[in-house]
Design a protein around this motif. Structure first.
Motif, PDB file in Angstrom:
ATOM      1  N   ARG A 231      82.123  16.828 -84.586  1.00  0.00           N
ATOM      2  CA  ARG A 231      82.284  17.106 -83.169  1.00  0.00           C
ATOM      3  C   ARG A 231      81.016  17.895 -82.650  1.00  0.00           C
ATOM      4  O   ARG A 231      80.606  17.702 -81.642  1.00  0.00           O
ATOM      5  CB  ARG A 231      83.505  17.871 -82.965  1.00  0.00           C
ATOM      6  N   TYR A 254      81.099   5.367 -72.110  1.00  0.00           N
ATOM      7  CA  TYR A 254      81.514   6.677 -72.270  1.00  0.00           C
ATOM      8  C   TYR A 254      80.752   7.433 -71.245  1.00  0.00           C
ATOM      9  O   TYR A 254      80.382   8.789 -71.424  1.00  0.00           O
ATOM     10  CB  TYR A 254      81.402   7.340 -73.684  1.00  0.00           C
ATOM     11  N   GLU A 257      82.404  11.016 -70.037  1.00  0.00           N
ATOM     12  CA  GLU A 257      82.552  12.040 -71.215  1.00  0.00           C
ATOM     13  C   GLU A 257      81.095  12.342 -71.501  1.00  0.00           C
ATOM     14  O   GLU A 257      80.747  13.759 -71.691  1.00  0.00           O
ATOM     15  CB  GLU A 257      83.226  11.410 -72.407  1.00  0.00           C
ATOM     16  N   SER A 275      84.936  20.463 -77.150  1.00  0.00           N
ATOM     17  CA  SER A 275      86.352  20.264 -76.932  1.00  0.00           C
ATOM     18  C   SER A 275      86.365  19.118 -76.006  1.00  0.00           C
ATOM     19  O   SER A 275      87.524  18.321 -75.955  1.00  0.00           O
ATOM     20  CB  SER A 275      87.052  21.289 -76.151  1.00  0.00           C
ATOM     21  N   LEU A 276      85.390  18.616 -75.386  1.00  0.00           N
ATOM     22  CA  LEU A 276      85.484  17.546 -74.253  1.00  0.00           C
ATOM     23  C   LEU A 276      85.117  16.133 -75.318  1.00  0.00           C
ATOM     24  O   LEU A 276      85.148  15.247 -74.591  1.00  0.00           O
ATOM     25  CB  LEU A 276      84.179  17.642 -73.568  1.00  0.00           C
ATOM     26  N   ILE A 277      84.921  16.161 -76.350  1.00  0.00           N
ATOM     27  CA  ILE A 277      84.904  15.132 -77.158  1.00  0.00           C
ATOM     28  C   ILE A 277      86.098  14.468 -77.864  1.00  0.00           C
ATOM     29  O   ILE A 277      86.649  15.148 -78.544  1.00  0.00           O
ATOM     30  CB  ILE A 277      83.671  15.156 -78.414  1.00  0.00           C
ATOM     31  N   PRO A 278      86.619  13.272 -77.007  1.00  0.00           N
ATOM     32  CA  PRO A 278      87.992  12.852 -77.611  1.00  0.00           C
ATOM     33  C   PRO A 278      88.078  12.401 -78.975  1.00  0.00           C
ATOM     34  O   PRO A 278      86.964  12.108 -79.649  1.00  0.00           O
ATOM     35  CB  PRO A 278      88.319  11.913 -76.337  1.00  0.00           C
ATOM     36  N   GLU A 279      89.134  12.208 -79.348  1.00  0.00           N
ATOM     37  CA  GLU A 279      89.221  11.773 -80.789  1.00  0.00           C
ATOM     38  C   GLU A 279      88.768  10.188 -81.089  1.00  0.00           C
ATOM     39  O   GLU A 279      88.214   9.875 -82.077  1.00  0.00           O
ATOM     40  CB  GLU A 279      90.981  11.525 -81.374  1.00  0.00           C
ATOM     41  N   ASP A 280      89.011   9.579 -79.996  1.00  0.00           N
ATOM     42  CA  ASP A 280      88.569   8.204 -80.074  1.00  0.00           C
ATOM     43  C   ASP A 280      87.090   8.074 -79.877  1.00  0.00           C
ATOM     44  O   ASP A 280      86.306   7.348 -80.602  1.00  0.00           O
ATOM     45  CB  ASP A 280      89.194   7.208 -78.918  1.00  0.00           C
ATOM     46  N   LEU A 281      86.361   8.952 -79.194  1.00  0.00           N
ATOM     47  CA  LEU A 281      84.900   9.036 -79.064  1.00  0.00           C
ATOM     48  C   LEU A 281      84.257   9.386 -80.669  1.00  0.00           C
ATOM     49  O   LEU A 281      83.389   9.022 -81.013  1.00  0.00           O
ATOM     50  CB  LEU A 281      84.309   9.820 -78.057  1.00  0.00           C
TER      51      LEU A 281
END
Length: 334
Positions: A231, A254, A257, A275-281
């Motif tokens: 991340r 994206y 994001e 923290s702005l990187i989501p799990e799916d990305l």
């Protein structure tokens, strides 16, 4: 079967020997090639020379040598010399890099990157063939010289790096391969359509062009540590490496994001950017987690029809031990 290569760390390592040792470990584990990046750290030619002289079988290559900091003839000379040093194991990766590096580090104008890349490709091929160079391009006009030494006995494939539709089309039309980085599986499939268009325009066959996708990977028993490292790496690329990666992510669905990550990073809030990187990305762009999870995540990239080689790369913050662990977990045949 998708080939596996290594993309050596882009972050600073303790020594050149550290990079050589990573390549040697890759050779022992069955990886086909060691790609070496070049940004503003150690130069790629010296590192590749050391790797070539301390290994026996693994291929070598820069990914990428930019088309601004060396003249095209010098890059051709360098490629011919590296091919000799490595006994025919070189595959050359070239591309424009981006304005942040070219203007901010090399002090050159980031002018006509696609045209410049095409002319470099043509000139490098002419130089390494040993023919007398007569070239009249839009950017370069060269005449009357040829290699003073014998040209390489084994011809040197030249790959082109690119993220946008036109740069990928150029790779398909003129190069021996395309290097891709920071792509989701769906984004890769979309860009492969551009590659196919270039192949058609060049009246070529699909087998003429090898596709290499570089992935950020981290496989550790501490899966959360692995994901945190990946991340952080992604946030740096989107936030600190100019607009290319952000624009590429936007094209892949994206956009919000990517813009939010870049804004947080540029304001100095790196923790928020991560923290702005989501799990799916995170899962869409790389392979990170426990060994079992990492192997499973890698399969979705191996399943992309049209990708010939996966280059296993590593997060900027990974230690030597974490790099070695990832090499072992994701080695060919595991």
């Amino acid at each position: 079967m998708t080939r596996k290569t290594l993309h050596l760390p882009v972050a600073a390592q303790p020594s050149i020997q550290s990079l050589v040792d990573i390549a040697k470990r890759g050779e022992e584990r069955g990886y086909e090639r060691a790609w070496v990046p070049e940004t503003w750290g150690r130069d790629v030619v010296t590192v590749l020379t050391r790797i070539a002289t301390e290994t026996d079988e693994i291929g070598i290559g820069p990914s990428i040598a930019n088309v601004y900091s060396r003249s095209p003839a010098l890059l051709g000379q360098t490629a011919a010399t590296l091919q000799e040093v490595s006994d025919g194991r070189l595959r050359l990766g070239i591309g424009p890099s981006g304005p942040a590096v070219i203007e901010g580090w090399h002090g050159a104008d980031f002018d006509r990157p696609l045209r410049r890349t095409r002319e470099y490709l043509e000139i490098v091929r002419a130089v390494t063939s040993g023919e007398t160079l007569y070239y009249d391009g839009d950017i370069f006009s060269l005449a009357g010289f040829r290699l003073r030494c014998d040209p390489p006995e084994t011809s040197i494939p030249v790959d082109v790096a690119g993220m946008g539709p036109k740069s990928v089309e150029l790779a398909g039309r003129f190069a021996d391969g395309w290097h891709a980085i920071v792509f989701t599986p769906e984004g890769m499939r979309e860009r492969l359509e551009d590659l196919e268009r270039g192949i058609d325009l060049g009246d070529r066959e699909r087998d003429d062009v090898r596709v290499t996708l570089s992935l950020t990977t981290c496989a550790l028993e501490d899966g959360e540590r692995a994901r945190d490292l990946a991340r952080q790496h992604l946030a740096f690329y989107v936030g600190a490496m100019g607009t290319y990666y952000r624009e590429s992510l936007a094209r892949q669905g994206y956009e919000e994001e990517a813009n939010d990550i870049a804004a947080a990073w540029s304001s100095g809030d790196h923790e928020r950017a991560c923290s702005l990187i989501p799990e799916d990305l995170l899962d869409d762009l790389g392979v990170a987690g426990t060994p079992d999870r990492a192997r499973a995540e890698l399969e979705k990239f191996e399943a992309i029809d049209g990708v010939d080689s996966l280059a296993i790369g590593f997060p900027r913050g990974a230690t030597t031990e974490e790099i070695e662990a990832t090499i072992d977990v994701l080695a060919p045949g595991r």
